[in-house]
Write a protein that holds these residues in place. Structure first.
Motif, PDB file in Angstrom:
ATOM      1  N   LYS A  35       1.001  -6.455  -2.946  1.00 43.57           N
ATOM      2  CA  LYS A  35       1.006  -7.434  -1.852  1.00 43.57           C
ATOM      3  C   LYS A  35       0.993  -6.750  -0.485  1.00 43.57           C
ATOM      4  O   LYS A  35       0.312  -7.207   0.440  1.00 43.57           O
ATOM      5  CB  LYS A  35       2.193  -8.380  -1.981  1.00 43.57           C
ATOM      6  N   LEU A  36       1.720  -5.639  -0.352  1.00 44.92           N
ATOM      7  CA  LEU A  36       1.696  -4.896   0.913  1.00 44.92           C
ATOM      8  C   LEU A  36       0.303  -4.323   1.171  1.00 44.92           C
ATOM      9  O   LEU A  36      -0.195  -4.386   2.292  1.00 44.92           O
ATOM     10  CB  LEU A  36       2.736  -3.772   0.907  1.00 44.92           C
ATOM     11  N   LYS A  37      -0.321  -3.779   0.141  1.00 46.22           N
ATOM     12  CA  LYS A  37      -1.666  -3.226   0.293  1.00 46.22           C
ATOM     13  C   LYS A  37      -2.647  -4.318   0.690  1.00 46.22           C
ATOM     14  O   LYS A  37      -3.465  -4.130   1.602  1.00 46.22           O
ATOM     15  CB  LYS A  37      -2.127  -2.541  -0.989  1.00 46.22           C
ATOM     16  N   LYS A  38      -2.567  -5.455   0.028  1.00 46.74           N
ATOM     17  CA  LYS A  38      -3.456  -6.578   0.349  1.00 46.74           C
ATOM     18  C   LYS A  38      -3.274  -6.999   1.807  1.00 46.74           C
ATOM     19  O   LYS A  38      -4.251  -7.212   2.532  1.00 46.74           O
ATOM     20  CB  LYS A  38      -3.167  -7.753  -0.589  1.00 46.74           C
ATOM     21  N   ALA A  39      -2.027  -7.121   2.234  1.00 42.11           N
ATOM     22  CA  ALA A  39      -1.738  -7.528   3.610  1.00 42.11           C
ATOM     23  C   ALA A  39      -2.247  -6.492   4.611  1.00 42.11           C
ATOM     24  O   ALA A  39      -2.877  -6.845   5.620  1.00 42.11           O
ATOM     25  CB  ALA A  39      -0.238  -7.755   3.784  1.00 42.11           C
TER      26      ALA A  39
ATOM     27  N   LYS B 249       8.683   1.636  11.372  1.00 45.60           N
ATOM     28  CA  LYS B 249       9.244   1.188  12.645  1.00 45.60           C
ATOM     29  C   LYS B 249       8.196   0.719  13.643  1.00 45.60           C
ATOM     30  O   LYS B 249       8.535   0.007  14.560  1.00 45.60           O
ATOM     31  CB  LYS B 249      10.109   2.252  13.311  1.00 45.60           C
ATOM     32  N   ILE B 250       6.936   1.148  13.509  1.00 45.39           N
ATOM     33  CA  ILE B 250       5.949   0.818  14.539  1.00 45.39           C
ATOM     34  C   ILE B 250       4.708   0.215  13.898  1.00 45.39           C
ATOM     35  O   ILE B 250       4.124   0.788  13.008  1.00 45.39           O
ATOM     36  CB  ILE B 250       5.529   2.060  15.332  1.00 45.39           C
TER      37      ILE B 250
ATOM     38  N   LEU C 280      12.841  -4.717  -1.647  1.00 48.24           N
ATOM     39  CA  LEU C 280      11.974  -5.890  -1.516  1.00 48.24           C
ATOM     40  C   LEU C 280      11.776  -6.579  -2.856  1.00 48.24           C
ATOM     41  O   LEU C 280      11.785  -7.812  -2.932  1.00 48.24           O
ATOM     42  CB  LEU C 280      10.618  -5.484  -0.924  1.00 48.24           C
ATOM     43  N   ALA C 281      11.609  -5.794  -3.911  1.00 50.58           N
ATOM     44  CA  ALA C 281      11.442  -6.369  -5.250  1.00 50.58           C
ATOM     45  C   ALA C 281      12.666  -7.197  -5.633  1.00 50.58           C
ATOM     46  O   ALA C 281      12.529  -8.314  -6.150  1.00 50.58           O
ATOM     47  CB  ALA C 281      11.203  -5.263  -6.271  1.00 50.58           C
ATOM     48  N   LEU C 282      13.842  -6.675  -5.357  1.00 50.33           N
ATOM     49  CA  LEU C 282      15.067  -7.421  -5.654  1.00 50.33           C
ATOM     50  C   LEU C 282      15.175  -8.680  -4.795  1.00 50.33           C
ATOM     51  O   LEU C 282      15.531  -9.753  -5.283  1.00 50.33           O
ATOM     52  CB  LEU C 282      16.301  -6.546  -5.433  1.00 50.33           C
ATOM     53  N   ARG C 283      14.879  -8.545  -3.513  1.00 51.07           N
ATOM     54  CA  ARG C 283      14.996  -9.676  -2.588  1.00 51.07           C
ATOM     55  C   ARG C 283      14.079 -10.830  -2.978  1.00 51.07           C
ATOM     56  O   ARG C 283      14.461 -11.993  -2.916  1.00 51.07           O
ATOM     57  CB  ARG C 283      14.679  -9.236  -1.167  1.00 51.07           C
ATOM     58  N   TYR C 284      12.842 -10.516  -3.391  1.00 49.87           N
ATOM     59  CA  TYR C 284      11.847 -11.550  -3.682  1.00 49.87           C
ATOM     60  C   TYR C 284      11.659 -11.817  -5.168  1.00 49.87           C
ATOM     61  O   TYR C 284      10.794 -12.597  -5.548  1.00 49.87           O
ATOM     62  CB  TYR C 284      10.517 -11.198  -3.006  1.00 49.87           C
ATOM     63  N   ASN C 285      12.481 -11.147  -5.977  1.00 53.34           N
ATOM     64  CA  ASN C 285      12.446 -11.338  -7.424  1.00 53.34           C
ATOM     65  C   ASN C 285      11.039 -11.109  -8.000  1.00 53.34           C
ATOM     66  O   ASN C 285      10.525 -11.917  -8.763  1.00 53.34           O
ATOM     67  CB  ASN C 285      12.971 -12.731  -7.803  1.00 53.34           C
ATOM     68  N   ILE C 286      10.432 -10.004  -7.569  1.00 53.06           N
ATOM     69  CA  ILE C 286       9.133  -9.588  -8.073  1.00 53.06           C
ATOM     70  C   ILE C 286       9.228  -8.099  -8.422  1.00 53.06           C
ATOM     71  O   ILE C 286      10.188  -7.432  -8.043  1.00 53.06           O
ATOM     72  CB  ILE C 286       7.991  -9.841  -7.061  1.00 53.06           C
TER      73      ILE C 286
ATOM     74  N   ASP D 220       6.532 -11.906   5.134  1.00 54.36           N
ATOM     75  CA  ASP D 220       7.914 -11.453   4.939  1.00 54.36           C
ATOM     76  C   ASP D 220       7.966  -9.999   4.482  1.00 54.36           C
ATOM     77  O   ASP D 220       8.796  -9.220   4.964  1.00 54.36           O
ATOM     78  CB  ASP D 220       8.634 -12.330   3.918  1.00 54.36           C
ATOM     79  N   LEU D 221       7.092  -9.632   3.558  1.00 54.15           N
ATOM     80  CA  LEU D 221       7.079  -8.262   3.060  1.00 54.15           C
ATOM     81  C   LEU D 221       6.717  -7.273   4.165  1.00 54.15           C
ATOM     82  O   LEU D 221       7.373  -6.233   4.304  1.00 54.15           O
ATOM     83  CB  LEU D 221       6.105  -8.116   1.880  1.00 54.15           C
ATOM     84  N   ILE D 222       5.706  -7.590   4.944  1.00 54.30           N
ATOM     85  CA  ILE D 222       5.299  -6.708   6.048  1.00 54.30           C
ATOM     86  C   ILE D 222       6.441  -6.525   7.035  1.00 54.30           C
ATOM     87  O   ILE D 222       6.783  -5.399   7.413  1.00 54.30           O
ATOM     88  CB  ILE D 222       4.041  -7.262   6.764  1.00 54.30           C
ATOM     89  N   THR D 223       7.036  -7.618   7.467  1.00 49.38           N
ATOM     90  CA  THR D 223       8.113  -7.497   8.470  1.00 49.38           C
ATOM     91  C   THR D 223       9.349  -6.829   7.876  1.00 49.38           C
ATOM     92  O   THR D 223       9.981  -6.010   8.546  1.00 49.38           O
ATOM     93  CB  THR D 223       8.470  -8.856   9.095  1.00 49.38           C
ATOM     94  N   SER D 224       9.677  -7.135   6.637  1.00 53.17           N
ATOM     95  CA  SER D 224      10.850  -6.521   6.013  1.00 53.17           C
ATOM     96  C   SER D 224      10.650  -5.025   5.783  1.00 53.17           C
ATOM     97  O   SER D 224      11.569  -4.234   5.953  1.00 53.17           O
ATOM     98  CB  SER D 224      11.178  -7.200   4.678  1.00 53.17           C
ATOM     99  N   TYR D 225       9.453  -4.642   5.394  1.00 48.18           N
ATOM    100  CA  TYR D 225       9.177  -3.234   5.112  1.00 48.18           C
ATOM    101  C   TYR D 225       9.063  -2.414   6.405  1.00 48.18           C
ATOM    102  O   TYR D 225       9.699  -1.370   6.537  1.00 48.18           O
ATOM    103  CB  TYR D 225       7.890  -3.112   4.292  1.00 48.18           C
ATOM    104  N   TYR D 226       8.281  -2.892   7.356  1.00 47.67           N
ATOM    105  CA  TYR D 226       8.020  -2.093   8.554  1.00 47.67           C
ATOM    106  C   TYR D 226       9.064  -2.259   9.652  1.00 47.67           C
ATOM    107  O   TYR D 226       9.373  -1.302  10.356  1.00 47.67           O
ATOM    108  CB  TYR D 226       6.623  -2.386   9.113  1.00 47.67           C
TER     109      TYR D 226
END
Length: 84
Positions: free
Chosen positions: A55-59, A79-80, A41-47, A26-32
């Motif tokens: 989490k993005l770095k790990k992914a 975007k890509i 993202l922090a607000l959306r996922y309450n983190i 979810d984070l990857i798709t929401s961010y990119y």
């Protein structure tokens, strides 16, 4: 790059992303793709924003290592998400 190669790249990337934990997917798709910021993202996922970054770095590390194992390269930009 021809359309066939772009489609193959997209399919491979989708397979790799599907191996991530659900929140990382979810984070990857929401961010990119949706272009949400770390704050959004922090607000959306309450983190925390730090957790978003971690989490993005790990992914991305997982995606990069997995693609590298297949002798491909990845270029990640806003975007890509394609490996060429």
């Amino acid at each position: 790059m021809d359309f066939k190669k772009i489609l193959e790249n997209k399919m491979l990337l989708d397979e790799i992303i599907n191996q991530l934990e659900p929140i990382e997917q979810d984070l990857i798709t929401s961010y990119y793709y949706d272009e949400l910021t770390h704050s959004e993202l922090a607000l959306r996922y309450n983190i925390s924003q730090a957790q978003v970054t971690s989490k993005l770095k790990k992914a991305l590390d997982f995606i990069t290592k997995t693609i590298s194992k297949n002798n491909n390269h990845i270029y990640v930009q806003r975007k890509i998400l394609l490996h060429l």
